[in-house]
Design a protein around this motif. Structure first.
Motif, PDB file in Angstrom:
ATOM      1  N   PHE A  45       0.827  -1.215   0.000  1.00 35.96           N
ATOM      2  CA  PHE A  45       0.000   0.000   0.000  1.00 35.96           C
ATOM      3  C   PHE A  45       0.856   1.259   0.000  1.00 35.96           C
ATOM      4  N   ALA A  46       1.920   1.277   0.788  1.00 30.63           N
ATOM      5  CA  ALA A  46       2.780   2.459   0.864  1.00 30.63           C
ATOM      6  C   ALA A  46       3.445   2.749  -0.472  1.00 30.63           C
ATOM      7  N   SER A  47       3.800   1.708  -1.228  1.00 28.08           N
ATOM      8  CA  SER A  47       4.466   1.929  -2.509  1.00 28.08           C
ATOM      9  C   SER A  47       3.530   2.468  -3.573  1.00 28.08           C
ATOM     10  N   THR A  48       2.215   2.290  -3.400  1.00 27.10           N
ATOM     11  CA  THR A  48       1.241   2.773  -4.382  1.00 27.10           C
ATOM     12  C   THR A  48       0.461   3.989  -3.902  1.00 27.10           C
ATOM     13  N   SER A  49       0.637   4.432  -2.642  1.00 27.15           N
ATOM     14  CA  SER A  49      -0.130   5.556  -2.098  1.00 27.15           C
ATOM     15  C   SER A  49       0.386   6.878  -2.658  1.00 27.15           C
ATOM     16  N   THR A  50      -0.519   7.847  -2.767  1.00 27.45           N
ATOM     17  CA  THR A  50      -0.151   9.193  -3.225  1.00 27.45           C
ATOM     18  C   THR A  50       0.327  10.087  -2.094  1.00 27.45           C
ATOM     19  N   LEU A  51       0.366   9.600  -0.870  1.00 24.57           N
ATOM     20  CA  LEU A  51       0.883  10.370   0.252  1.00 24.57           C
ATOM     21  C   LEU A  51       2.400  10.478   0.140  1.00 24.57           C
ATOM     22  N   HIS A  52       2.904  11.707   0.071  1.00 25.81           N
ATOM     23  CA  HIS A  52       4.339  11.910  -0.142  1.00 25.81           C
ATOM     24  C   HIS A  52       5.151  11.337   1.028  1.00 25.81           C
ATOM     25  N   GLY A  53       6.174  10.568   0.711  1.00 27.66           N
ATOM     26  CA  GLY A  53       7.090  10.062   1.722  1.00 27.66           C
ATOM     27  C   GLY A  53       6.691   8.746   2.317  1.00 27.66           C
ATOM     28  N   LEU A  54       5.420   8.332   2.175  1.00 27.76           N
ATOM     29  CA  LEU A  54       4.998   7.080   2.785  1.00 27.76           C
ATOM     30  C   LEU A  54       5.646   5.883   2.101  1.00 27.76           C
ATOM     31  N   GLY A  55       5.810   5.930   0.781  1.00 25.63           N
ATOM     32  CA  GLY A  55       6.448   4.812   0.075  1.00 25.63           C
ATOM     33  C   GLY A  55       7.915   4.673   0.420  1.00 25.63           C
ATOM     34  N   ARG A  56       8.614   5.792   0.656  1.00 30.77           N
ATOM     35  CA  ARG A  56      10.023   5.713   1.016  1.00 30.77           C
ATOM     36  C   ARG A  56      10.237   5.298   2.465  1.00 30.77           C
ATOM     37  N   ALA A  57       9.237   5.565   3.315  1.00 27.92           N
ATOM     38  CA  ALA A  57       9.375   5.225   4.737  1.00 27.92           C
ATOM     39  C   ALA A  57       8.873   3.822   5.049  1.00 27.92           C
ATOM     40  N   CYS A  58       7.824   3.373   4.347  1.00 24.73           N
ATOM     41  CA  CYS A  58       7.211   2.092   4.682  1.00 24.73           C
ATOM     42  C   CYS A  58       7.143   1.136   3.505  1.00 24.73           C
ATOM     43  N   GLY A  59       7.729   1.481   2.350  1.00 21.84           N
ATOM     44  CA  GLY A  59       7.647   0.628   1.187  1.00 21.84           C
ATOM     45  C   GLY A  59       8.521  -0.610   1.319  1.00 21.84           C
ATOM     46  N   PRO A  60       8.521  -1.486   0.290  1.00 27.01           N
ATOM     47  CA  PRO A  60       9.332  -2.712   0.343  1.00 27.01           C
ATOM     48  C   PRO A  60      10.817  -2.379   0.238  1.00 27.01           C
ATOM     49  N   GLY A  61      11.606  -3.192   0.828  1.00 26.71           N
ATOM     50  CA  GLY A  61      13.050  -2.982   0.835  1.00 26.71           C
ATOM     51  C   GLY A  61      13.628  -3.197   2.212  1.00 26.71           C
ATOM     52  N   THR A  62      14.934  -3.122   2.281  1.00 30.84           N
ATOM     53  CA  THR A  62      15.617  -3.326   3.556  1.00 30.84           C
ATOM     54  C   THR A  62      15.554  -2.071   4.409  1.00 30.84           C
ATOM     55  N   HIS A  63      15.560  -2.268   5.703  1.00 32.09           N
ATOM     56  CA  HIS A  63      15.558  -1.160   6.648  1.00 32.09           C
ATOM     57  C   HIS A  63      16.981  -0.637   6.805  1.00 32.09           C
ATOM     58  N   GLY A  64      17.099   0.683   6.822  1.00 32.46           N
ATOM     59  CA  GLY A  64      18.404   1.287   6.963  1.00 32.46           C
ATOM     60  C   GLY A  64      18.288   2.729   7.426  1.00 32.46           C
ATOM     61  N   LEU A  65      19.405   3.415   7.387  1.00 28.99           N
ATOM     62  CA  LEU A  65      19.422   4.798   7.840  1.00 28.99           C
ATOM     63  C   LEU A  65      18.560   5.696   6.961  1.00 28.99           C
ATOM     64  N   ARG A  66      18.613   5.456   5.675  1.00 25.24           N
ATOM     65  CA  ARG A  66      17.837   6.289   4.757  1.00 25.24           C
ATOM     66  C   ARG A  66      16.340   6.164   5.022  1.00 25.24           C
ATOM     67  N   ARG A  67      15.877   4.937   5.198  1.00 22.29           N
ATOM     68  CA  ARG A  67      14.451   4.757   5.488  1.00 22.29           C
ATOM     69  C   ARG A  67      14.087   5.358   6.836  1.00 22.29           C
ATOM     70  N   THR A  68      14.977   5.271   7.799  1.00 22.16           N
ATOM     71  CA  THR A  68      14.712   5.880   9.108  1.00 22.16           C
ATOM     72  C   THR A  68      14.578   7.390   9.003  1.00 22.16           C
ATOM     73  N   LEU A  69      15.435   8.017   8.218  1.00 24.20           N
ATOM     74  CA  LEU A  69      15.346   9.472   8.031  1.00 24.20           C
ATOM     75  C   LEU A  69      14.054   9.852   7.328  1.00 24.20           C
ATOM     76  N   TRP A  70      13.652   9.063   6.341  1.00 25.24           N
ATOM     77  CA  TRP A  70      12.388   9.351   5.671  1.00 25.24           C
ATOM     78  C   TRP A  70      11.204   9.210   6.630  1.00 25.24           C
ATOM     79  N   ALA A  71      11.210   8.187   7.468  1.00 29.34           N
ATOM     80  CA  ALA A  71      10.133   8.021   8.450  1.00 29.34           C
ATOM     81  C   ALA A  71      10.098   9.186   9.434  1.00 29.34           C
ATOM     82  N   LEU A  72      11.287   9.658   9.867  1.00 28.44           N
ATOM     83  CA  LEU A  72      11.346  10.808  10.772  1.00 28.44           C
ATOM     84  C   LEU A  72      10.808  12.064  10.099  1.00 28.44           C
ATOM     85  N   ALA A  73      11.173  12.267   8.828  1.00 30.78           N
ATOM     86  CA  ALA A  73      10.671  13.430   8.101  1.00 30.78           C
ATOM     87  C   ALA A  73       9.159  13.359   7.929  1.00 30.78           C
TER      88      ALA A  73
END
Length: 526
Positions: A45-73
């Motif tokens: 759902f996050a990868s297809t949602s139009t909410l900005h930043g949700l796909g980068r924070a909760c989309g498929p892929g490995t967890h890392g620093l970049r995803r953490t920063l996107w979730a914080l933003a």
């Protein structure tokens, strides 16, 4: 020769139905595919949602620093949006309003207002009888006397008729009015209507709303100009002070609309003898907002009289009604200027209706005033007026006055309360904040709600379709067992595995002719 026994086993209908696995792609016990598709997971759902930043924070892929920063933003932007939205909501709930004043274009004709005037002295001293003095002792302060002029404690008189007393003892307009002109035309006492107020018998010019007189020009000479004699020699002598004792000399005047009764003891202004008073008026049309922005009283949709005795609702009529109810409650009587008794409306003392509260009507017409005065008579006219009215000059200076009421211009001011922050402005500001901080819109919110509904509905269906333990049933006279029940009731699962090297067989093991004795019956039992 070996004996072959065939056992027919029919599975229950409950076991034959497909059953979905919890992961969304499980098959039934018989190998059938699941009929419904599994709901999307959060990453999909996050990868297809139009909410900005949700796909980068909760989309498929490995967890890392970049995803953490996107979730914080994303969380920071969401918190900033909620803070701004709360401030906008608080501002909207305060219901702010503003007042807009628009001058109207000049009109060729304007309706002239009603003008009510009262002599400050209520009763003429020469018109009072002994019975009148006795009945009015509390109002006038005069001591009651008998016919010989001696005060007596046992005086008895018939019950008074206050309407008759006011009509008979009040100042008569025909005697007070010395000259009258309206827009250059002569007028007389017949153009005035009698009205009763706290000052007794009063008179109103242009009182009928159905035949209101028009004013065709502004400035002096285009309105009402009258000369009055206040008759100070008829003023009551003061023996003692009472609540109604007056030390003034002159008249009280109120300028109001025809639909509004005079409330002259609070809204009127004084005009003094020995002066010519100029009253420059301007019509003001006021429009107030009802709830929740203001507290004005909206007009009745039935167009019926809302106060008994009055054609329309007004603050003055409501206040007079309140006074009447309070007097009736405490004294079981009413004053002459109060309307006829009717059903209770308000109570000044805080009865079942609560304290007297008279809200302002949402549409109101009033008249702004500018007052100026000059002294009269001058030296050249004092002797002329004295000869004309057969009075001396001192009497003229102490009793005569001139009142001039006119429109400043044939224009009106429109003052209107308007909502300063409406629902459309709130939605626009919320949309701007959503686009600035989280890049969302109404459709984005619908996407999120749709996903929540999809997941919730899938969970509810799983709860409703939770499989139950099948019971042993009989179908067509053949005893049937559920597959799971048969496995649980098998007395020899270990033996079957030892002999066959696999799962236990459901049919009798008659393929081993060389088995041990008694194996036939044991295999059939198994």
């Amino acid at each position: 020769m070996p004996i072959e026994i065939v056992c027919k086993i029919k599975f229950a209908e409950e076991d034959a139905k497909p059953k979905e696995k919890e992961a969304g792609d499980e098959q039934s016990l018989l190998g059938a595919a699941a009929p419904g598709a599994a709901p999307r997971d959060l990453a999909t759902f996050a990868s297809t949602s139009t909410l900005h930043g949700l796909g980068r924070a909760c989309g498929p892929g490995t967890h890392g620093l970049r995803r953490t920063l996107w979730a914080l933003a994303l969380l920071t932007s969401l918190a900033a949006f909620l803070y701004q939205a709360a401030g906008l909501a608080r501002g909207y709930l305060t219901r702010p309003h503003l007042v807009a004043m628009d001058p109207a274009a000049p009109a060729p004709v304007a309706g002239f207002p009603a003008v009510t005037l009262c002599n400050i002295n209520r009763f003429r001293h020469s018109a009072l009888s002994d019975a009148d003095i006795f009945h009015l002792a509390n109002l006038t302060g005069l001591p009651p006397k008998d016919r010989d002029g001696h005060r007596a404690a046992g005086l008895r008189y018939p019950e008074p008729d206050m309407v008759d007393i006011l009509n008979r003892t009040g100042h008569q307009l025909a005697d007070m009015l010395k000259s009258c002109n309206f827009s250059g035309h002569h007028c007389s006492a017949s153009n005035f209507s009698v009205v009763y107020t706290r000052y007794g018998k009063c008179y109103t010019f242009n009182a009928d709303p159905r035949s209101s007189l028009p004013s065709r020009a502004g400035g002096m000479g285009s309105g009402l100009e009258i000369m009055l004699d206040i008759q100070q020699e008829e003023y009551l002598p003061i023996w003692r002070e009472t609540n109604e004792t007056s030390f003034e000399a002159g008249i009280r005047v109120q300028i109001h609309s025809q639909e509004e009764p005079p409330y002259i003891h609070q809204l009127g202004f004084g005009v003094s003898p020995g002066f010519q008073t100029f009253v420059s008026c301007q019509e003001q049309r006021l429009t107030y907002l009802p709830q929740p922005w203001g507290n004005c009283r909206a007009e009745s949709e039935l167009r019926e009289p809302e106060l008994q005795g009055y054609s329309a609702y007004s603050v003055s009529a409501c206040r007079l009604r309140c006074e009447k109810e309070a007097v009736l409650q405490r004294c079981h009587c009413r004053m002459v200027h109060m309307m006829a008794p009717g059903p209770p409306l308000y109570s000044l003392g805080g009865g079942p209706e609560g304290p007297c509260f008279c809200p302002t009507p949402c549409n109101l017409t009033r008249y702004g005033k500018e007052i100026s005065m000059v002294r009269i008579p001058n030296r050249g006219s004092a002797r002329y007026l004295a000869r004309k009215y057969n009075r001396n000059e001192t009497y003229i200076r102490e009793n005569f006055l001139v009142l001039d009421v006119f429109f400043e211009a044939l224009t009106s001011e429109a003052m209107e309360q308007r909502a300063a922050y409406g629902l459309s402005a709130l939605l626009g500001d919320l949309g701007g904040q959503m686009g600035l901080f989280i890049g969302a819109s109404i459709l984005t919110l619908l996407e999120i709600l749709d996903y929540i509904y999809e997941v919730s509905w899938d969970r509810l269906k799983r709860v409703w379709r939770r499989p139950k333990t099948p019971l042993r049933t009989s179908t067509g006279g053949i005893s049937t067992l559920g597959l799971q029940e048969l496995k649980e009731q098998s007395p020899c699962p270990s033996r079957g595995r030892a002999e066959g090297g696999g799962a236990s067989s459901l049919l009798p093991n008659h393929h081993h002719p060389h088995g041990p004795p008694g194996g036939l019956f044991e295999d059939f039992a198994c």
